[in-house]
Design an enzyme around this catalytic site. Structure first.
Site, PDB file in Angstrom:
ATOM      1  N   GLU A  89       0.764  -1.231   0.037  1.00 52.72           N
ATOM      2  CA  GLU A  89      -0.069  -0.024  -0.077  1.00 52.72           C
ATOM      3  C   GLU A  89       1.097   1.159  -0.164  1.00 52.72           C
ATOM      4  O   GLU A  89       1.821   1.523   1.020  1.00 52.72           O
ATOM      5  CB  GLU A  89      -1.113  -0.062   1.151  1.00 52.72           C
ATOM      6  CG  GLU A  89      -1.838   1.235   1.203  1.00 52.72           C
ATOM      7  CD  GLU A  89      -3.018   1.029   2.343  1.00 52.72           C
ATOM      8  OE1 GLU A  89      -3.266   2.149   2.764  1.00 52.72           O
ATOM      9  OE2 GLU A  89      -3.004   0.068   2.742  1.00 52.72           O
ATOM     10  N   LYS A 284      -7.327  -0.318  11.493  1.00 60.04           N
ATOM     11  CA  LYS A 284      -6.822  -0.714  10.346  1.00 60.04           C
ATOM     12  C   LYS A 284      -5.546  -0.066   9.926  1.00 60.04           C
ATOM     13  O   LYS A 284      -4.522  -0.390   9.550  1.00 60.04           O
ATOM     14  CB  LYS A 284      -7.643  -0.706   8.986  1.00 60.04           C
ATOM     15  CG  LYS A 284      -7.228  -1.240   8.044  1.00 60.04           C
ATOM     16  CD  LYS A 284      -6.547  -0.199   6.838  1.00 60.04           C
ATOM     17  CE  LYS A 284      -6.075  -1.004   5.691  1.00 60.04           C
ATOM     18  NZ  LYS A 284      -5.272  -0.159   4.893  1.00 60.04           N
ATOM     19  N   ASP A 300       3.914 -14.130  12.093  1.00 60.57           N
ATOM     20  CA  ASP A 300       2.695 -14.432  11.435  1.00 60.57           C
ATOM     21  C   ASP A 300       1.552 -13.153  11.710  1.00 60.57           C
ATOM     22  O   ASP A 300       1.035 -13.291  12.750  1.00 60.57           O
ATOM     23  CB  ASP A 300       2.140 -15.735  12.344  1.00 60.57           C
ATOM     24  CG  ASP A 300       0.615 -15.980  11.690  1.00 60.57           C
ATOM     25  OD1 ASP A 300      -0.006 -15.369  11.033  1.00 60.57           O
ATOM     26  OD2 ASP A 300       0.425 -17.504  12.049  1.00 60.57           O
ATOM     27  N   HIS A 397      -2.036  11.028   0.466  1.00 60.24           N
ATOM     28  CA  HIS A 397      -2.264   9.631  -0.029  1.00 60.24           C
ATOM     29  C   HIS A 397      -2.266   9.649  -1.678  1.00 60.24           C
ATOM     30  O   HIS A 397      -1.578   8.775  -2.046  1.00 60.24           O
ATOM     31  CB  HIS A 397      -3.414   8.994   0.590  1.00 60.24           C
ATOM     32  CG  HIS A 397      -3.778   7.675  -0.141  1.00 60.24           C
ATOM     33  ND1 HIS A 397      -2.831   6.533   0.601  1.00 60.24           N
ATOM     34  CD2 HIS A 397      -4.573   7.141  -1.076  1.00 60.24           C
ATOM     35  CE1 HIS A 397      -3.351   5.417  -0.091  1.00 60.24           C
ATOM     36  NE2 HIS A 397      -4.414   5.711  -0.863  1.00 60.24           N
TER      37      HIS A 397
END
Length: 442
Positions: A89, A284, A300, A397
């Site tokens: 991202e 998130k 993990d 962004h």
């Protein structure tokens, strides 16, 4: 679109890699030559290294690459780090780097491991008197531990091992359901295999001893072991990271009014603390930073995600993982999260880029890595909230996303140079980029 069921195959795992690829191409692809070229393009030219990657998982056909970036200038407990981040991202690495530099000039990050306890459970069905089960458990608890001696001796030699085993009654939630709830210290190993091996031995001893216990009747002796497995929810494997400074010290080029910024920032965190719709997106963004470092270091990230989100819901409603206070002119922003990480075993000793990342982080212990990962999540959240409460998230962004859009339109190097210059003074949106490309190409 195909309407018929695709072909099935028996014995796929026994085929060679080339045979697997050819079956997939014949069954699913119209342009087999292009698909074959793509698969082969991502093979490593070093045959030994490719074989290593092929053996990580099953049915491998090629490699799936993610970019490995670096966020420099992190000061954590007076130690400087360049933090590796594996993520696709755009703007995540940039935001982390910017936050690291911002706090570098204000004392850096402080981090502390609060506890390192990990958990595993033996889930079983018992149909009988609970007081008898309690007596049985007390009688054999020491044997449950002693029967794992062969498994635990190396871990105990390093200072870890089994911490405790409890009997838990869950029969009110599910009839006849009980647990052996065990806690472990696994030091620098994530410890999944160690914990699961111990749990399976607990289950074997528990079931065998029940058959010999004179206090049980025939039905009570027939304990059914449902499963033995570690838990990825580790609320007692906690790390805290924080930043703080005087409110006036927040002043910078893009924070001209630090008092207003601090209040607005705190409100943004408070909203995420009480509004689940906001909290999910808020967290998130935190996981953008956490997952990227967890993945880069061969840990993990799915286990981390599951445990962290369960922790965010521990009080009955999904809430923010970060918190903020303004007190006596001081701004404080912190995170407290469960992280079960390892720096030995698994991919940490196999994947060449994981080894690279570990050396980049100065060969951290598991506790060191917990601190770095927590700081990465905090930095990511600070960067996101700083943008949201000042310029808005899209300005930064979309500028970082510009290159992705240009690559979608197969822009040449010269076109990229001209368009990047153009959008230094123009707002980046997908439609604006399309218009600019069209104009440039006449």
């Amino acid at each position: 679109m195909k309407t018929h069921m695709p072909n099935t195959i028996s014995g796929f795992s026994k085929l060679s890699k080339s045979e697997k690829i050819e079956w997939l191409l014949d069954t699913y692809f119209s342009d087999k030559a292009s698909a074959r070229t793509l698969v082969q393009r991502y093979w490593n030219s070093d045959e030994k290294l490719q074989k290593l990657h092929d053996e990580f998982i099953e049915n491998t056909i090629t490699n799936y690459y993610l970019p490995l970036g670096v966020a420099p200038n992190f000061k954590i407990n007076e130690t400087f780090y360049a933090v590796p981040m594996a993520i696709e991202e755009s703007s995540v690495v940039a935001a982390a780097s910017k936050a690291a530099k911002f706090w570098l000039e204000r004392g850096g990050f402080k981090a502390e491991v609060l506890s390192t306890e990990k958990i595993g459970q033996v889930h079983f069905i018992y149909k009988g008197d609970f007081t008898k089960l309690e007596t049985f458990f007390k009688n054999i608890k020491s044997k449950l531990i002693s029967d794992t001696a062969a498994l635990t001796k190396n871990m105990e030699r390093r200072g870890g091992g089994i911490l405790n085993i409890e009997l838990r009654n869950k029969s009110e939630q599910l009839p006849n359901y009980y647990q052996l709830h065990a806690t472990f210290e696994t030091l620098d190993a994530m410890g999944a295999n160690f914990i699961n091996s111990c749990l399976e031995q607990f289950a074997t001893t528990f079931k065998n001893e029940a058959l010999q216990f004179e206090g049980f009747n025939v039905e009570e002796k027939a304990i059914t072991i449902v499963m033995s497995i570690l838990s990825n929810y580790v609320p007692q494997c906690l790390v805290r990271a924080e930043v703080s400074c005087k409110i006036e010290a927040l002043k910078s080029k893009d924070i001209p009014n630090p008092e207003e910024f601090a209040e607005k920032f705190k409100q943004a965190v408070s909203i995420a603390e009480i509004e689940p719709y906001r909290a999910v997106t808020h967290n998130k963004g935190i996981m953008n930073g956490i997952d990227a470092v967890v993945l880069a270091t061969g840990n993990d990230f799915r286990a981390v995600e599951a445990g962290v989100h369960a922790y965010a819901s521990r009080n009955g409603s999904y809430s923010s993982l970060t918190h903020c206070t303004i007190d006596n002119g001081m701004f404080k922003f912190w995170i407290e999260i469960p992280l079960a990480l390892g720096t030995v075993g698994g991919l940490t000793s196999l994947h060449p880029l994981v080894k690279f990342s570990m050396e980049l982080l100065q060969k951290p212990t598991a506790k060191d890595l917990m601190q770095v990962v927590a700081v990465a999540g905090l930095a990511q959240n600070f960067g996101a909230l700083k943008s949201l409460t000042t310029t808005g998230i899209q300005e930064g962004h979309m500028k970082m996303h510009l290159m992705n859009i240009l690559n979608q339109f197969e822009a040449t190097d010269d076109e990229k140079k001209q368009l990047v210059a153009h959008f230094k003074t123009n707002v980046v949106t997908h439609s604006a980029v399309v218009d600019a490309i069209s104009a440039l190409r006449g």
